[in-house]
Scaffold this motif. Structure first.
Motif, PDB file in Angstrom:
ATOM      1  N   LEU A 177       0.785  -1.035   0.149  1.00  0.00           N
ATOM      2  CA  LEU A 177      -0.050  -0.299   0.081  1.00  0.00           C
ATOM      3  C   LEU A 177       0.518   1.333  -0.024  1.00  0.00           C
ATOM      4  CD1 LEU A 177      -3.126  -1.295   2.626  1.00  0.00           C
ATOM      5  CD2 LEU A 177      -3.338  -0.269   0.117  1.00  0.00           C
ATOM      6  N   LEU A 178       1.996   1.254   0.898  1.00  0.00           N
ATOM      7  CA  LEU A 178       2.856   2.446   0.492  1.00  0.00           C
ATOM      8  C   LEU A 178       3.026   2.584  -0.497  1.00  0.00           C
ATOM      9  CD1 LEU A 178       4.500   4.685   2.458  1.00  0.00           C
ATOM     10  CD2 LEU A 178       6.267   3.128   2.399  1.00  0.00           C
ATOM     11  N   ALA A 179       3.530   0.971  -1.985  1.00  0.00           N
ATOM     12  CA  ALA A 179       4.917   1.820  -3.153  1.00  0.00           C
ATOM     13  C   ALA A 179       3.379   2.085  -3.822  1.00  0.00           C
ATOM     14  CB  ALA A 179       4.438   0.685  -3.015  1.00  0.00           C
ATOM     15  N   SER A 180       1.810   2.166  -3.443  1.00  0.00           N
ATOM     16  CA  SER A 180       0.894   1.969  -4.066  1.00  0.00           C
ATOM     17  C   SER A 180       0.416   3.934  -4.114  1.00  0.00           C
ATOM     18  CB  SER A 180      -0.769   1.303  -3.912  1.00  0.00           C
ATOM     19  OG  SER A 180      -1.453   1.607  -4.695  1.00  0.00           O
ATOM     20  N   GLU A 181       0.533   4.326  -3.091  1.00  0.00           N
ATOM     21  CA  GLU A 181       1.156   5.428  -2.808  1.00  0.00           C
ATOM     22  C   GLU A 181       2.183   6.966  -2.685  1.00  0.00           C
ATOM     23  OE1 GLU A 181       0.612   6.859   1.771  1.00  0.00           O
ATOM     24  OE2 GLU A 181       0.664   8.736   1.528  1.00  0.00           O
ATOM     25  N   ARG A 182       3.479   5.791  -2.858  1.00  0.00           N
ATOM     26  CA  ARG A 182       3.591   6.417  -3.864  1.00  0.00           C
ATOM     27  C   ARG A 182       3.708   6.438  -5.171  1.00  0.00           C
ATOM     28  NH1 ARG A 182       8.347   2.415  -3.253  1.00  0.00           N
ATOM     29  NH2 ARG A 182       8.541   3.236  -1.151  1.00  0.00           N
ATOM     30  N   ILE A 183       3.526   5.375  -5.651  1.00  0.00           N
ATOM     31  CA  ILE A 183       2.602   5.521  -7.196  1.00  0.00           C
ATOM     32  C   ILE A 183       1.953   7.116  -7.820  1.00  0.00           C
ATOM     33  CG2 ILE A 183       2.095   4.375  -9.198  1.00  0.00           C
ATOM     34  CD1 ILE A 183       3.063   1.685  -7.708  1.00  0.00           C
ATOM     35  N   TYR A 184       1.239   6.764  -6.919  1.00  0.00           N
ATOM     36  CA  TYR A 184      -0.133   8.222  -6.465  1.00  0.00           C
ATOM     37  C   TYR A 184       0.423   9.342  -6.467  1.00  0.00           C
ATOM     38  CZ  TYR A 184      -5.238   9.197  -6.707  1.00  0.00           C
ATOM     39  OH  TYR A 184      -6.453   9.355  -7.348  1.00  0.00           O
ATOM     40  N   ASN A 185       1.737  10.232  -5.748  1.00  0.00           N
ATOM     41  CA  ASN A 185       2.149  10.790  -5.516  1.00  0.00           C
ATOM     42  C   ASN A 185       3.451  10.805  -6.538  1.00  0.00           C
ATOM     43  OD1 ASN A 185       1.889  12.387  -2.483  1.00  0.00           O
ATOM     44  ND2 ASN A 185       1.425  10.425  -2.319  1.00  0.00           N
ATOM     45  N   LEU A 186       3.721   9.689  -7.171  1.00  0.00           N
ATOM     46  CA  LEU A 186       4.082  10.283  -8.664  1.00  0.00           C
ATOM     47  C   LEU A 186       3.757  10.526  -9.185  1.00  0.00           C
ATOM     48  CD1 LEU A 186       7.646   9.679  -9.867  1.00  0.00           C
ATOM     49  CD2 LEU A 186       6.589   7.396 -10.003  1.00  0.00           C
ATOM     50  N   THR A 187       1.992  10.485 -10.033  1.00  0.00           N
ATOM     51  CA  THR A 187       1.648  10.273 -11.156  1.00  0.00           C
ATOM     52  C   THR A 187       0.989  11.985 -10.451  1.00  0.00           C
ATOM     53  OG1 THR A 187      -0.285   9.953 -10.089  1.00  0.00           O
ATOM     54  CG2 THR A 187       0.550   8.149 -11.440  1.00  0.00           C
ATOM     55  N   ARG A 188       0.624  12.302  -9.673  1.00  0.00           N
ATOM     56  CA  ARG A 188       0.346  13.680  -8.796  1.00  0.00           C
ATOM     57  C   ARG A 188       1.597  14.423  -9.606  1.00  0.00           C
ATOM     58  NH1 ARG A 188      -4.444  16.658  -7.938  1.00  0.00           N
ATOM     59  NH2 ARG A 188      -3.581  18.237  -6.871  1.00  0.00           N
ATOM     60  N   ALA A 189       2.168  13.894  -8.788  1.00  0.00           N
ATOM     61  CA  ALA A 189       3.753  15.011  -9.242  1.00  0.00           C
ATOM     62  C   ALA A 189       4.007  15.203 -10.705  1.00  0.00           C
ATOM     63  CB  ALA A 189       4.491  14.620  -8.648  1.00  0.00           C
ATOM     64  N   LEU A 190       3.477  14.530 -11.637  1.00  0.00           N
ATOM     65  CA  LEU A 190       3.254  14.166 -13.401  1.00  0.00           C
ATOM     66  C   LEU A 190       2.892  15.213 -13.212  1.00  0.00           C
ATOM     67  CD1 LEU A 190       3.673  10.826 -13.945  1.00  0.00           C
ATOM     68  CD2 LEU A 190       4.927  12.320 -15.115  1.00  0.00           C
ATOM     69  N   SER A 191       1.644  15.556 -12.913  1.00  0.00           N
ATOM     70  CA  SER A 191       0.700  16.238 -13.548  1.00  0.00           C
ATOM     71  C   SER A 191       0.722  17.465 -13.394  1.00  0.00           C
ATOM     72  CB  SER A 191      -1.363  15.294 -12.918  1.00  0.00           C
ATOM     73  OG  SER A 191      -1.347  14.622 -13.863  1.00  0.00           O
ATOM     74  N   ILE A 192       1.605  17.731 -12.268  1.00  0.00           N
ATOM     75  CA  ILE A 192       1.772  19.028 -11.755  1.00  0.00           C
ATOM     76  C   ILE A 192       2.770  19.736 -12.422  1.00  0.00           C
ATOM     77  CG2 ILE A 192       2.599  20.495  -9.425  1.00  0.00           C
ATOM     78  CD1 ILE A 192       0.424  19.551  -8.521  1.00  0.00           C
ATOM     79  N   ARG A 193       3.726  18.969 -12.493  1.00  0.00           N
ATOM     80  CA  ARG A 193       5.350  19.215 -13.554  1.00  0.00           C
ATOM     81  C   ARG A 193       4.591  19.869 -15.116  1.00  0.00           C
ATOM     82  NH1 ARG A 193       9.420  14.889 -15.544  1.00  0.00           N
ATOM     83  NH2 ARG A 193       8.205  14.153 -17.138  1.00  0.00           N
ATOM     84  N   GLU A 194       3.018  19.092 -15.378  1.00  0.00           N
ATOM     85  CA  GLU A 194       2.700  20.307 -16.744  1.00  0.00           C
ATOM     86  C   GLU A 194       1.648  20.475 -16.910  1.00  0.00           C
ATOM     87  OE1 GLU A 194       3.257  18.608 -19.808  1.00  0.00           O
ATOM     88  OE2 GLU A 194       5.096  17.841 -18.476  1.00  0.00           O
ATOM     89  N   GLY A 195       1.805  21.245 -15.243  1.00  0.00           N
ATOM     90  CA  GLY A 195       0.859  22.585 -15.198  1.00  0.00           C
ATOM     91  C   GLY A 195      -0.718  22.666 -14.322  1.00  0.00           C
ATOM     92  N   LEU A 196      -0.880  21.211 -13.806  1.00  0.00           N
ATOM     93  CA  LEU A 196      -2.181  21.069 -13.867  1.00  0.00           C
ATOM     94  C   LEU A 196      -2.103  22.054 -12.123  1.00  0.00           C
ATOM     95  CD1 LEU A 196      -5.252  18.832 -12.461  1.00  0.00           C
ATOM     96  CD2 LEU A 196      -3.414  17.946 -11.135  1.00  0.00           C
ATOM     97  N   THR A 197      -3.055  22.507 -11.761  1.00  0.00           N
ATOM     98  CA  THR A 197      -3.316  23.432 -10.737  1.00  0.00           C
ATOM     99  C   THR A 197      -5.161  22.412  -9.501  1.00  0.00           C
ATOM    100  OG1 THR A 197      -4.878  25.089 -11.333  1.00  0.00           O
ATOM    101  CG2 THR A 197      -2.780  25.213 -11.401  1.00  0.00           C
ATOM    102  N   SER A 198      -5.133  22.800  -8.477  1.00  0.00           N
ATOM    103  CA  SER A 198      -6.009  22.507  -7.473  1.00  0.00           C
ATOM    104  C   SER A 198      -7.364  23.277  -8.342  1.00  0.00           C
ATOM    105  CB  SER A 198      -5.857  23.401  -6.322  1.00  0.00           C
ATOM    106  OG  SER A 198      -6.492  24.360  -6.261  1.00  0.00           O
TER     107      SER A 198
END
Lengths: 156, 623
Positions: free
Chosen positions: B529-550
Motif C-alpha cells: 500500500l505504501l508503494a501504491s501511495e508512492r505511485i499515486y504521488n508520482l502520478t500527481r507530481a507528473l501532472s503538476i509538472r505539466e501545470g495542473l492546479t487545484s
C-alpha cells in the motif's frame, strides 16, 4: 473397476485457462500454460464460445495404433499413457489423433499428454464453472439426458 | 541488494519507431520492487524519460505497456496489463488497465514491458515472439476496424492463439478517447492510449510466447492458489458474477438513483429493465468470457437476435457501456447497446467517453447549440439509436462536426461556448464514467481527485456514500477515498484484477503471499500500500509538472447546480462550500499543500527525494 472419464461441457467453459496452468504446475511445477495437456480455444466472432481440447482417452486409440515405438499404450484402468523412455518424439501420435489433443513444447523431447493426474485431475478440481467433469463413463451425458427428459415429459 | 528470482521476467523491450530500432534492457531489481509494476513502472519511466511539456501526440511521448509481477501467474485474476503515457485527453498523466490474455502472452514472450518511443512514418505492427521484436508493415491493416484487424492478423500469421492488441480507425485518426483493444474485446479504454498508439502509427502488437515465467517457489504458489480458490469458489457472490458480471449493477444504480441518464440530467432510467443484467443473461448472452486465470469470469459475450443487426456479437456490454451509451444516451433496447458497443469496439472508441460525448452532443442538439445542418442532417435526439450509430462513426472518422467532438467534451464545450460548459461532464478533460454523484460526496471527491481525470476505478466510493449516509461530507469519507485510491490501483501495478478482492472478499494478505512466492521478496500488505501511495504521488507530481492546479480538482457545474429531479434523493446537489472543505481536508490528509502539490516532506517520506527536488525547483522557477 469403474472407468472414469474426463468430459468437456463446452457451453459452460468461460475460457479462463485455469485448467491449462494448473496442469503445467501439476506435471512440471512450471508457470507455463503452453506446457499443459489441455488448451482452450476461444472462437470468435460467431459462434462465440470457448472450447477446451484435451485427450479423450479413446477406447480405440489411434495414437497407440500409430506409435512406431509402442511408447503409447492403454493401461488397465483405460487410460492411454506414454512411456517416455521408449518415445522418440516423432509426432506420429499427433498426426493420428482426430482431436490433435497431444501437445508439444520446444523445451521437451516427448509429447505432453493427459494422464488424468493419476485419478484426480487438477483441471477438473479447479474448473470454476464445472465445464470439465471427471465422472464414471455411465454418467457422461446424463445431465443433458435429464434436461431433455424433463423437456419431453416433465409436467408440473 | 535484493535479487529477484521470479514474478518478473526481468526484461523490457524498447522499440524506437523513428529509428526502427529494438533494444532489450534488463530490469533493475530495486526499480522493479519500488514501483511494483504495471502503472507504477509506467509512471516512473514517464517521469525519467519524457521531458516536461512534451506534446502527447508527438514523438517525445512514450507509450509504456507494462505487466505486473503477478501477471500470468497461478493467481485468480492474474491477467492484467497497464498502458501508460502522457494523455492526449487531459494533457496530464494517463493510464488504462486491460485484462484478457495479452499480458500473459507478453511475459511468456520474454518481456515484462514494452516502451514505444518516437514515431513511425508508415503504418507498422509489432511481431513479438520469445525474446524477439520485429517491426512489420501494417499497410494491409491500416484503416480497418480493431476487431477486423485481429481476425486478419491471426489468419495471416496462421495461428488463432496468438494474442493481439490493436487500434481501430479512431486511434489512427487520433480521436482523443481512442482505446486499445486486446483479445477481441478487452479494452485499455481510458485516457486516449489508442490515440497515442495511432500517433506513432502502430496499428497492432501481436504476440506469441512459449517461455516459462519464473516463479521462486512454485509449490508455495500452488498451495496459496488452491487456498484462494477454495475461498472464491464458495463465495455467495460468485454465481451472480459469473452469470451477469458487471451488468448486475444497472439495477443497483437505478435503485440507488445514480444511473446517469440523458447526459447526467436524470439519475434513473425509465427503461432500465430493458437494459439490465437479467436481459443480458436471459436474452442475449451466448457465452462467458473470462480473463486469464479468473474464476469470476465477469465477461459476457452477447449476440443481437433481431434485425437489422441480427448476428452481430460483442464481448460485453459491461455496466459502464450500458450506462454511458445506454441510459446516458437513452437507447431504448439492449440490442441497440450491443450494436453501439460493437461499433465502438471495432472503431476503437472508449465506450465510456464515447457515450458521454455522444450524450453531451445530443443535449447540445436538443438545446439548439448545434443544429441539424451541423450534423449532416442527423436527428441527434435522446433515444434515437440510428442517430447515435451515425454519430459514433462521424467521431471516429472525424467527419464534419464529428471532428470537434472527437476532441472530447472539454475541448468541444470550450468551442461551443459558455452554456455548454455547464453540462460538459468531465474532470481534467476525461469524461465522467457511470455514476451520478449529486447525492454522493465521496464519489464526487473520488472523481475530482482521481489522478487520470474522472474515472470510477481508482476509488469506487459510492457504495460507501450509500452505506454511511449520502448527505455526509466528513473526514471519514475523505479517508475512505484516499484508502481506496491506494488499494485499488495497487492491483493495476501487481497485474491482477481487483474483483477477487472486491467482489469475492479475497483477503489482501493473499497478494503479499503471492508476491513473495513469485519474487522471493517478503512484503507485507502495508509495504504494498505504501508503494501504491508512492505511485499515486508520482502520478500527481507528473501532472503538476505539466501545470495542473487545484482548480481542476473540481466537478462540472451540473453536479452543484442541477438538482436530481427524481426519487429518494430528489433535489440533491453537491454543496460547493462543503465540497471545497472536503478537498482541503483531502490535501491535508495526503500531505499535500493547500494548492494540491505534494510537499517535499511527503515525497521524501515516500522515498521520492529526486521528485521532491524537481518539484521545488519548478515552484521557484514559476514563482
Amino acid at each position: 473397476m469403474v472407468l472414469k472419464v474426463l468430459s468437456v461441457y463446452v457451453e459452460k467453459c468461460c475460457g479462463c485457462r485455469i485448467c491449462e496452468l494448473i496442469c503445467a504446475y501439476q506435471h512440471f511445477q512450471q508457470n507455463n500454460p503452453k506446457k499443459a495437456a489441455i488448451r482452450v480455444f476461444p472462437l470468435f466472432p460467431i459462434p462465440a464460445s470457448n472450447v477446451p481440447i484435451v485427450c479423450r482417452q479413446c477406447a480405440i486409440p489411434k495414437c497407440v495404433e500409430q506409435c512406431p515405438e509402442q511408447a503409447l499404450y492403454t493401461a488397465e484402468d483405460g487410460r492411454v499413457l506414454l512411456d517416455a523412455k521408449k518415445c522418440t518424439g516423432c509426432r506420429a501420435c499427433l498426426d493420428a489423433c482426430p482431436f490433435s489433443a497431444i501437445y508439444f513444447h520446444s523445451d521437451m523431447m516427448t509429447p505432453i499428454k493427459c494422464d488424468l493426474c493419476d485419478g484426480d485431475p487438477a483441471c477438473v478440481k479447479w474448473c470454476p464453472t464445472r465445464a470439465l467433469r471427471f465422472t464414471p463413463l455411465a454418467v457422461v451425458g446424463q445431465e443433458r439426458r435429464v434436461k431433455l427428459a424433463f423437456a419431453i415429459g416433465g409436467k408440473p | 541488494m535484493v535479487q529477484l528470482k521470479g514474478g518478473y521476467v526481468g526484461k523490457i523491450g524498447r522499440i524506437n519507431l523513428s529509428k526502427n530500432r529494438v533494444k532489450t534492457e534488463m530490469v533493475d531489481s530495486a526499480f522493479a520492487i519500488k514501483y511494483v509494476g504495471g502503472r507504477g513502472w509506467g509512471a516512473r519511466i514517464i517521469w525519467d524519460e519524457i521531458p516536461a511539456h512534451a506534446e502527447p501526440l508527438g514523438p517525445d511521448n512514450k507509450l509504456i505497456i507494462a505487466t505486473g509481477p503477478l501477471t500470468g501467474l497461478l493467481i485468480p485474476g492474474a491477467g492484467k496489463t497497464s498502458f501508460s503515457a502522457m494523455s492526449p485527453a487531459t494533457g496530464y498523466y494517463g493510464d488504462s488497465n486491460v485484462g484478457g490474455m495479452w499480458g500473459t502472452e507478453l511475459k511468456q514472450a520474454g518481456f515484462d514491458a514494452l516502451i514505444l518511443e518516437g514515431k513511425s512514418d508508415k503504418p507498422t505492427y509489432l511481431w513479438i515472439e520469445d525474446g524477439e521484436v520485429e517491426l512489420r508493415s501494417a499497410e494491409a491493416y491500416w484503416g480497418r476496424g480493431s476487431l477486423d484487424t485481429e481476425i486478419a492478423l491471426k489468419k495471416d500469421l496462421g495461428d488463432e492463439l496468438i494474442r493481439v492488441a490493436s487500434i481501430g480507425p479512431a486511434g489512427e485518426n487520433i480521436v482523443k478517447f481512442a482505446c486499445v483493444t486486446c483479445d477481441y474485446g478487452r479494452q485499455a479504454g481510458r485516457t486516449g492510449m489508442g490515440a497515442v498508439m495511432g500517433s506513432k502509427m502502430v496499428k497492432a502488437l501481436a504476440v506469441r510466447g512459449s517461455l516459462d515465467i519464473p516463479v521462486t517457489d512454485p509449490k508455495a504458489m500452488q498451495s496459496i492458489f488452491e487456498e484462494s480458490m477454495r475461498h472464491i469458489l464458495k463465495h455467495h457472490a460468485l454465481r451472480i458474477w459469473q452469470r451477469q458480471g458487471t451488468m448486475q449493477y444497472i439495477d443497483w444504480s437505478q435503485e440507488n438513483i445514480c444511473l446517469p441518464t440523458r447526459n447526467f440530467q436524470f439519475a434513473t432510467y425509465e427503461r432500465y429493465r430493458e437494459i439490465n443484467g437479467d436481459v443480458t443473461e436471459k436474452v442475449n448472452k451466448v457465452a462467458d468470457k473470462a480473463c486469464f486465470m479468473c474464476p469470476i469470469c465477469c465477461g459476457n459475450f452477447s449476440i443481437i437476435k433481431e434485425e437489422p443487426h441480427k448476428g452481430v456479437g460483442v464481448d460485453g456490454p459491461e455496466y459502464e457501456t450500458a450506462s454511458m451509451i445506454g441510459s446516458n444516451c437513452a437507447l431504448p433496447t439492449f440490442e441497440d447497446i450491443i450494436y453501439a458497443n460493437y461499433l465502438c469496439d471495432n472503431l476503437g472508441l472508449d465506450t465510456i467517453s464515447a457515450g458521454n460525448v455522444a450524450a453531451f452532443a445530443t443535449e447540445c442538439y436538443e438545446r439548439g447549440i448545434i443544429t441539424k445542418k451541423d450534423i449532416n442532417g442527423i436527428e441527434l435526439k435522446f433515444g434515437n439509436p440510428q442517430a447515435l450509430f451515425d454519430f459514433l462513426k462521424m467521431m471516429a472518422e472525424r467527419r464534419g462536426i464529428g471532428n470537434l467532438f472527437a476532441e472530447g467534451v472539454k475541448k468541444a464545450s470550450e468551442k461551443l461556448g459558455k452554456e455548454s460548459k455547464r453540462f460538459a461532464m468531465h474532470v481534467k478533460g476525461l469524461e465522467i464514467s457511470g455514476y451520478d454523484v449529486r447525492a454522493a460526496p465521496a464519489m464526487g471527491l473520488a472523481y475530482a481527485t482521481c489522478d487520470i481525470g474522472a474515472h470510477h476505478n481508482r476509488a469506487w466510493a459510492i457504495s460507501y456514500d450509500i452505506q454511511v449516509g449520502r448527505e455526509k461530507y466528513d473526514e471519514d469519507k475523505v479517508k475512505r477515498v484516499i484508502y481506496l485510491q491506494h488499494v485499488r490501483p495497487l492491483f493495476d501495478s501487481l497485474g491482477t484484477c481487483r474483483f477477487q478482492w472486491l467482489e469475492t472478499e479475497l483477503d489482501l494478505n493473499f497478494y503479499a503471499r503471492f508476491y513473495e512466492a513469485a519474487t522471493g521478496v517478503r512484503v507485507t500488505v502495508d509495504d504494498l500500500l505504501l508503494a501504491s501511495e508512492r505511485i499515486y504521488n508520482l502520478t500527481r507530481a507528473l501532472s503538476i509538472r505539466e501545470g495542473l492546479t487545484s482548480k481542476e480538482d473540481w466537478l462540472p457545474d451540473r453536479v452543484f447546480m442541477g438538482p436530481v429531479p427524481e426519487g429518494a434523493v430528489k433535489g440533491a446537489t453537491l454543496d460547493k462550500d462543503k465540497f471545497k472543505k472536503m478537498i482541503e481536508t483531502y490535501y491535508g490528509l495526503r500531505g499535500w499543500d493547500q494548492k494540491g502539490v505534494p510537499t517535499s516532506k511527503k515525497l521524501e517520506e515516500l522515498n521520492l527525494k529526486d521528485v521532491a527536488e524537481e518539484l521545488s525547483s519548478l515552484k521557484t522557477s514559476t514563482a
